[in-house]
Design a protein around this motif. Structure first.
Motif, short mmCIF file in Angstrom:
data_model
loop_
_atom_site.label_atom_id
_atom_site.label_comp_id
_atom_site.label_asym_id
_atom_site.label_seq_id
_atom_site.Cartn_x
_atom_site.Cartn_y
_atom_site.Cartn_z
N TYR A 127 -5.18 -1.00 -0.64
CA TYR A 127 -5.57 -0.12 -1.41
C TYR A 127 -6.03 -0.73 -3.42
CZ TYR A 127 -4.06 3.08 1.45
OH TYR A 127 -4.45 3.89 2.91
N THR A 171 -9.90 2.69 -1.79
CA THR A 171 -9.65 2.00 -0.33
C THR A 171 -10.78 0.94 -0.59
OG1 THR A 171 -8.98 4.15 0.15
CG2 THR A 171 -9.25 2.74 2.00
N ASP A 181 0.69 -1.26 -0.16
CA ASP A 181 0.03 -0.31 -0.21
C ASP A 181 0.95 1.32 -0.33
OD1 ASP A 181 -2.75 -1.51 0.19
OD2 ASP A 181 -2.46 -0.82 2.11
#
Length: 189
Positions: free
Chosen positions: A179, A171, A42
């Motif tokens: 993500y 998200t 992420d």
């Protein structure tokens, strides 16, 4: 907890750099007790946080960003030091920053403007390029900035990488990593 999905544009960090950063983060976790550490997959540099998005505005932003990034070239970024956001004794965010880079500033301005033209009201604070590593200090004693300075002294080299893509992420708060890349905008060579 709010499970509503959010969207944001970011510079994608290459896999090899993410793995290098994961090694650094594993060492940092031993020294800095933060409540939540970011999953290495992420890691990114946010350019524009859109929040919850209506589909028509999101589609317009995607179109605007594709147009404005057409012809943009890849550029090199160097991760060079650690820092915090929030109270000095109990930081809210622990991050790594990049050396000042005009190409990054220019790309950010273009993406930000393209999103505003699509109808998004975006964050007005000055842009501080950073890669969030962890959130919410949970140490038994107050955080001390001198710890970051000591860590920086121990790191002889910077982590350099080529920024080759801007990505629209979505998200997913209940997943790890959280993500998901929705649209990818390659910077052409």
């Amino acid at each position: 907890m709010n499970n509503q999905t959010h969207f944001f544009y970011a510079i994608r960090i290459p896999e090899t750099t993410k793995m290098n950063m994961k090694e650094q983060m594993d060492r940092l976790k031993e020294l800095f007790p933060f409540k939540r550490w970011v999953h290495h997959q992420d890691l990114h540099i946010t350019l524009a946080f859109l929040g919850a998005a209506q589909q028509d505005k999101l589609q317009q932003a995607e179109k605007n960003v594709a147009e404005i990034l057409n012809g943009e070239k890849p550029f090199t970024l160097k991760i060079n030091k650690l820092g915090i956001f929030g109270m000095k004794e109990s930081p809210r965010v622990f991050w790594a920053d990049t050396e000042e880079n005009h190409e990054l500033q220019d790309i950010r301005k273009k993406v930000f403007t393209a999103c505003e033209r699509a109808g998004f009201q975006l964050e007005t604070r000055p842009f501080k390029a950073h890669i969030t590593l962890a959130r919410k200090w949970s140490g038994d004693q107050p955080f001390q900035m001198k710890w970051l300075e000591k860590w920086t002294e121990l790191q002889p080299e910077t982590l350099a990488f080529t920024a080759k893509e801007v990505v629209l992420y979505q998200t997913h708060l209940t997943k790890t990593p959280k993500y998901e890349a929705i649209s990818v905008y390659p910077l052409q060579t």
